[in-house]
Design a protein around this motif. Sequence first.
Motif, short mmCIF file in Angstrom:
data_model
loop_
_atom_site.label_atom_id
_atom_site.label_comp_id
_atom_site.label_asym_id
_atom_site.label_seq_id
_atom_site.Cartn_x
_atom_site.Cartn_y
_atom_site.Cartn_z
N GLU A 167 68.26 83.14 157.33
CA GLU A 167 68.10 82.13 156.29
C GLU A 167 67.97 80.77 156.98
O GLU A 167 68.92 80.26 157.58
CB GLU A 167 69.29 82.11 155.34
CG GLU A 167 69.09 81.11 154.21
CD GLU A 167 70.35 80.78 153.43
OE1 GLU A 167 70.23 80.26 152.30
OE2 GLU A 167 71.46 81.01 153.95
N VAL A 168 66.79 80.18 156.87
CA VAL A 168 66.51 78.86 157.42
C VAL A 168 65.79 78.08 156.33
O VAL A 168 64.79 78.56 155.77
CB VAL A 168 65.66 78.94 158.70
CG1 VAL A 168 65.35 77.54 159.21
CG2 VAL A 168 66.37 79.76 159.77
N ILE A 169 66.27 76.90 156.01
CA ILE A 169 65.70 76.12 154.91
C ILE A 169 64.52 75.29 155.40
O ILE A 169 63.43 75.32 154.82
CB ILE A 169 66.76 75.21 154.26
CG1 ILE A 169 68.02 76.01 153.92
CG2 ILE A 169 66.18 74.54 153.02
CD1 ILE A 169 67.80 77.16 152.96
N HIS A 170 64.72 74.55 156.46
CA HIS A 170 63.66 73.69 156.99
C HIS A 170 63.86 73.53 158.48
O HIS A 170 64.88 73.96 159.04
CB HIS A 170 63.66 72.32 156.29
CG HIS A 170 65.01 71.69 156.20
ND1 HIS A 170 65.71 71.22 157.30
CD2 HIS A 170 65.82 71.46 155.14
CE1 HIS A 170 66.86 70.72 156.92
NE2 HIS A 170 66.97 70.86 155.61
N GLY A 171 62.88 72.92 159.14
CA GLY A 171 62.99 72.70 160.58
C GLY A 171 61.90 73.42 161.33
O GLY A 171 60.85 73.79 160.78
#
Length: 442
Positions: A210-214
């Motif tokens: 789970e990675v939202i942004h970047g």
Amino acid sequence: MTTPGWIAHAIWWQVYPLGFVGAFPTDPAPTPEEHRLRRVTEWFDHAVALGASGVALGPVFASRTHGYDTTDHYRVDPRLGDDDDFDELIAAAHDRGLRVLLDGVFNHVGVDFARHRAALDGDPAALNWFRRAPRDPGGFATFEGHGDLIALDHDNAEVIDYVADVLAHWLGRGADGWRLDAAYAVPPRFWARVLPRVRAEHPDAWFVAEVIHGDYPGMVGDAGFDSVTQYELWKAIWSALNDGNFHELDWALQRHNEFLDTFAPLTFIGNHDVTRIATQLADPRHVAHALVVLMTTGGVPSIYAGDEFAFRGLKEERFGGDDAIRPEFGSPPLPVDDAGAEMFALHQFLIGLRRRNPWLHTARTSALRLDNRSYLYQSSAAGATGETLLVALNLTEEPMPIRLPELGFDRAELIAGTGAPPRASTTDATVPAHAWLILQPH
């Protein structure tokens, strides 16, 4: 790192078990003797009928509340049932050809986690399992200010051993992969030490973070994930449709092409953490557009249970704000109205289209016509194999004409769309107002 070959054909049906079976929020809490996890198993034939190849489960491990405050990673949540219920779920899924993805929280634990209780009692070894609060040397760090979520110390060798063992334990029990919750909050060096150990024992497992942004590709490379959650594309899909700004979607798809050079992202238009797509979109006619984009672009698609029936639900930033998007399901089949049945049929068709064109897993997209409210893109196989789909999206009040020779194609087969005749071969096509078409050049 080698991503398992089966993921190239994966389409997930995502379930949040605690809500799905009515185990949370509820008072009194269900007991293990109710075996509520088996209610999820009852829906596996539905997942197969939908066209899914796997079931992505939310948390099933012991916790106090919503499942993301884990108290025991080795124990099935008693509100859901027991080990026998888990084993039955795995067997039932695999008997139907469905993979099973588990959801693990390893950035933090709940306050009743055994080592946290020991740390509060002054156990020096247990104290070293948790990060210290930056402004309170005597207290523990928490996850994003939530006092009930205690952050683990990811430089502690015992924590590394523990997480590797938990991942391997449930893979050994039959799971096929893991969603790593809040992975963005964990140092990549931690995953780089954990995941190779697990893969050595379970080389066919798949790990999505789970990675939202970047920097998605950077995180995949540094941590060793197989995939990350594609929140950039999720946001661009609904925002472009709501704002009448396909330039935003095209920009996100260009970025998406770059990600596909490194890994296949987990793509979605709904999950257990966001407002339902049928609620998020201002115009209900555009829900189909969102699904068309999901199913005609590269990645590993996931359908959140209920979205295939056009369920509605608003996520709110308050206590209980997730309840509307995590409803209880009864026994299958659900009674649905005509709109729900139509949406289910559309899901079946588009998932079938994707299965018949497996190259879409790594397809790259390019714009053939782009303005604010109309968009024609080409989705093509990576390499020079020649497979191509043309996808036309129209948000305007006027018909959108398509002249194939002007685009470099002699003819195309009209595969699907609003008002489209079945399997018609044509040199020209028209997309009605607020409609969509999919064509296959030949």
